[in-house]
Scaffold this active site. Structure first.
Site, PDB file in Angstrom:
ATOM      1  N   GLY A  10     -40.357 -12.476  46.969  1.00 29.18           N
ATOM      2  CA  GLY A  10     -41.612 -12.239  46.231  1.00 29.18           C
ATOM      3  C   GLY A  10     -42.569 -13.392  46.475  1.00 29.18           C
ATOM      4  N   GLY A  13     -46.698 -13.401  45.936  1.00 24.40           N
ATOM      5  CA  GLY A  13     -47.301 -13.176  44.633  1.00 24.40           C
ATOM      6  C   GLY A  13     -48.016 -14.406  44.091  1.00 24.40           C
ATOM      7  CD  GLN A  14     -50.863 -15.874  38.711  1.00 31.22           C
ATOM      8  OE1 GLN A  14     -50.131 -15.165  38.032  1.00 31.22           O
ATOM      9  NE2 GLN A  14     -51.857 -16.575  38.189  1.00 31.22           N
ATOM     10  CG  ASP A  36     -43.879 -10.149  48.786  1.00 29.06           C
ATOM     11  OD1 ASP A  36     -44.143  -8.943  48.637  1.00 29.06           O
ATOM     12  OD2 ASP A  36     -44.070 -10.991  47.893  1.00 29.06           O
ATOM     13  NE  ARG A  38     -48.203  -8.441  46.976  1.00 28.95           N
ATOM     14  CZ  ARG A  38     -49.078  -9.124  46.261  1.00 28.95           C
ATOM     15  NH1 ARG A  38     -50.194  -9.552  46.803  1.00 28.95           N
ATOM     16  NH2 ARG A  38     -48.832  -9.396  44.997  1.00 28.95           N
ATOM     17  CG  ASP A  54     -37.097  -2.945  48.835  1.00 25.96           C
ATOM     18  OD1 ASP A  54     -37.017  -3.577  47.755  1.00 25.96           O
ATOM     19  OD2 ASP A  54     -37.191  -1.709  48.894  1.00 25.96           O
ATOM     20  CE1 TYR A 144     -42.489  -9.277  33.529  1.00 26.56           C
ATOM     21  CE2 TYR A 144     -43.366 -10.173  31.489  1.00 26.56           C
ATOM     22  CZ  TYR A 144     -43.008 -10.344  32.816  1.00 26.56           C
ATOM     23  OH  TYR A 144     -43.190 -11.556  33.425  1.00 26.56           O
TER      24      TYR A 144
HETATM   25  P1  NAD Z   1     -46.700 -11.116  41.327  1.00 25.96           P
HETATM   26  O1  NAD Z   1     -46.733  -9.676  40.936  1.00 25.96           O
HETATM   27  O2  NAD Z   1     -47.972 -11.827  41.620  1.00 25.96           O
HETATM   28  O3  NAD Z   1     -45.741 -11.289  42.592  1.00 25.96           O
HETATM   29  C1  NAD Z   1     -44.528 -10.612  42.738  1.00 25.96           C
HETATM   30  C2  NAD Z   1     -44.292 -10.424  44.226  1.00 25.96           C
HETATM   31  O4  NAD Z   1     -43.065  -9.697  44.381  1.00 25.96           O
HETATM   32  C3  NAD Z   1     -45.390  -9.601  44.915  1.00 25.96           C
HETATM   33  O5  NAD Z   1     -45.889 -10.265  46.051  1.00 25.96           O
HETATM   34  C4  NAD Z   1     -44.680  -8.296  45.299  1.00 25.96           C
HETATM   35  O6  NAD Z   1     -45.139  -7.734  46.528  1.00 25.96           O
HETATM   36  C5  NAD Z   1     -43.230  -8.761  45.416  1.00 25.96           C
HETATM   37  N1  NAD Z   1     -42.281  -7.655  45.245  1.00 25.96           N
HETATM   38  C6  NAD Z   1     -42.353  -6.634  44.352  1.00 25.96           C
HETATM   39  N2  NAD Z   1     -41.321  -5.804  44.536  1.00 25.96           N
HETATM   40  C7  NAD Z   1     -40.589  -6.309  45.552  1.00 25.96           C
HETATM   41  C8  NAD Z   1     -39.401  -5.890  46.215  1.00 25.96           C
HETATM   42  N3  NAD Z   1     -38.776  -4.756  45.856  1.00 25.96           N
HETATM   43  N4  NAD Z   1     -38.913  -6.647  47.216  1.00 25.96           N
HETATM   44  C9  NAD Z   1     -39.548  -7.793  47.592  1.00 25.96           C
HETATM   45  N5  NAD Z   1     -40.683  -8.236  47.022  1.00 25.96           N
HETATM   46  C10 NAD Z   1     -41.198  -7.492  46.013  1.00 25.96           C
HETATM   47  O7  NAD Z   1     -45.872 -11.891  40.195  1.00 25.96           O
HETATM   48  P2  NAD Z   1     -45.944 -13.435  39.796  1.00 25.96           P
HETATM   49  O8  NAD Z   1     -47.002 -13.577  38.793  1.00 25.96           O
HETATM   50  O9  NAD Z   1     -45.925 -14.283  41.001  1.00 25.96           O
HETATM   51  O10 NAD Z   1     -44.557 -13.563  39.016  1.00 25.96           O
HETATM   52  C11 NAD Z   1     -43.363 -14.036  39.615  1.00 25.96           C
HETATM   53  C12 NAD Z   1     -42.276 -14.044  38.563  1.00 25.96           C
HETATM   54  O11 NAD Z   1     -42.678 -14.864  37.447  1.00 25.96           O
HETATM   55  C13 NAD Z   1     -41.950 -12.674  37.967  1.00 25.96           C
HETATM   56  O12 NAD Z   1     -40.574 -12.611  37.660  1.00 25.96           O
HETATM   57  C14 NAD Z   1     -42.736 -12.670  36.675  1.00 25.96           C
HETATM   58  O13 NAD Z   1     -42.175 -11.788  35.736  1.00 25.96           O
HETATM   59  C15 NAD Z   1     -42.619 -14.102  36.245  1.00 25.96           C
HETATM   60  N6  NAD Z   1     -43.693 -14.503  35.311  1.00 25.96           N
HETATM   61  C16 NAD Z   1     -44.989 -14.573  35.727  1.00 25.96           C
HETATM   62  C17 NAD Z   1     -45.989 -14.952  34.824  1.00 25.96           C
HETATM   63  C18 NAD Z   1     -47.436 -15.050  35.242  1.00 25.96           C
HETATM   64  O14 NAD Z   1     -48.289 -15.325  34.397  1.00 25.96           O
HETATM   65  N7  NAD Z   1     -47.768 -14.873  36.511  1.00 25.96           N
HETATM   66  C19 NAD Z   1     -45.649 -15.256  33.492  1.00 25.96           C
HETATM   67  C20 NAD Z   1     -44.321 -15.150  33.091  1.00 25.96           C
HETATM   68  C21 NAD Z   1     -43.340 -14.796  34.016  1.00 25.96           C
END
Ligand code: NAD
Length: 314
Positions: A10, A13-14, A36, A38, A54, A144
């Site tokens: 992943g 992601g952010q 990822d 993506r 995946d 969630y």
């Molecule tokens: P995000 O949605 O920005 O990134 C998640 C990434 O995972 C994406 O790039 C997506 O393409 C990838 N992904 C989704 N399904 C997939 C799969 N089957 N196989 C491979 N990759 C896959 O999320 P984020 O904000 O970067 O969050 C990362 C983690 O931190 C998550 O567990 C989230 O729950 C946790 N979290 C985030 C926040 C926040 O504010 N951003 C707050 C609390 C917890």
């Protein structure tokens, strides 16, 4: 001595983009494999190895771990709070199966360390709202939050039962300028900066007095790395640590932005995300993270706002 080889799942992601770049600085570009579903994120291109993965495909994940002699896994792939409410069964399926695939492979292959984030979403309307303690009533009402709470129990189980060194943080809402947020309830606190600079106005999907725990991304990355670098015996909590940064409302962040952009205005049109936010804490008690492995946040609303605006204007 075994050389560390890290897999970030992943990574686009952010959090993933910034965490991957930080880990590459520490461990060497070639030793941190980003993966990822993506396409590779622009900011990752040319900075180290990238594979399309995946995480739901356990066999492929297992082969990847063996082929690259992976010693640490960071699992960041998940369906976030707001997106999860639109398709609860999918969110449950992805959030649980991804974690179980990783934990089970970590057990099979004796992976040194696993990181998996939980969230303030594990708390619900019956938890204390202010300075929410580590151990308290945990009755999440979003899918969630339910999946994160179940995930925390699985992490502790794999640690106690099989000795898997899995570590976790309950992140607050994360604010960053490098990569876009992925469908969470705290995304407003990122959007507001972009709209303030581009449109000088913002319509917020939460009410003006909705206080939520938040954190600036540099603090979140540092917390993650400090937790993972800490001596094993310092990590007393094997479910997930409360992590605190700051707490503010849409009204407060808009007032802070106004200090830099006086013509900025905010209006409010709360939607389904208001109900999610209403069930969450306003601030976190992270004293156990401070005590066990020395956590201390650096960013406040003031210095974060200055830094966000400066970087977004570059
Ligand atoms: P995000 O949605 O920005 O990134 C998640 C990434 O995972 C994406 O790039 C997506 O393409 C990838 N992904 C989704 N399904 C997939 C799969 N089957 N196989 C491979 N990759 C896959 O999320 P984020 O904000 O970067 O969050 C990362 C983690 O931190 C998550 O567990 C989230 O729950 C946790 N979290 C985030 C926040 C926040 O504010 N951003 C707050 C609390 C917890």
């Amino acid at each position: 001595m075994k050389k560390d080889k890290i897999l970030v799942i992943g990574a686009c992601g952010q959090i993933g983009v910034e965490l991957t770049l930080a880990l590459r600085k520490m461990y060497g570009d070639a030793n941190v494999i980003a993966s990822d579903l993506r396409e590779e994120h622009e900011l990752l291109k040319g900075s180290g190895p990238y594979v399309s993965l995946d995480v739901m495909n356990k066999e492929m994940l297992h082969v990847l771990v063996i082929r690259h002699n992976i010693t640490q896994i960071y699992l960041l792939a998940a369906i976030l709070s707001a997106t999860g409410e639109k398709n609860p069964l999918l969110a449950w399926h992805i959030n649980m199966a991804s974690l179980l695939n990783v934990l089970d492979i970590a057990k099979e292959e004796n992976i040194d360390k696993v990181y998996w984030p939980s969230s303030i979403a594990v708390f619900g309307p019956n938890s204390p709202k202010e300075e929410t303690p580590q151990h308290t009533i945990i009755e999440p009402t979003t899918i969630y939050g339910i999946s994160k709470f179940a995930g925390e129990r699985w992490c502790e189980y794999y640690n106690h039962r099989y000795g898997v060194d899995v570590r976790s943080l309950r992140y607050p809402g994360l604010i960053s300028y490098k990569s876009a947020p992925g469908g969470g309830t705290t995304d407003y606190a990122v959007e507001i900066f972009h709209e303030a600079l581009e449109e000088k106005k913002y319509t917020c999907f939460l009410k003006e007095d909705t206080y939520l725990p938040m954190m600036y991304m540099p603090d979140a990355i540092r917390a993650t790395i400090e937790l993972m670098e800490a001596e094993k015996d310092k990590i007393k909590i094997r479910s997930s640590y409360n992590l605190g940064g700051m707490s503010f409302s849409p009204k407060e962040i808009s007032a802070e932005i106004k200090k830099h952009i006086p013509e900025f205005t905010i209006s409010y049109e709360p939607d389904y995300r208001q109900q999610i936010a209403d069930g969450w804490p306003a601030s976190m008690d992270d004293s156990l993270a401070r005590q066990d492995w020395g956590w201390k946040p650096e960013f406040s609303l003031e210095n974060m706002t200055t830094d966000m605006l400066k970087n977004l204007q570059k």
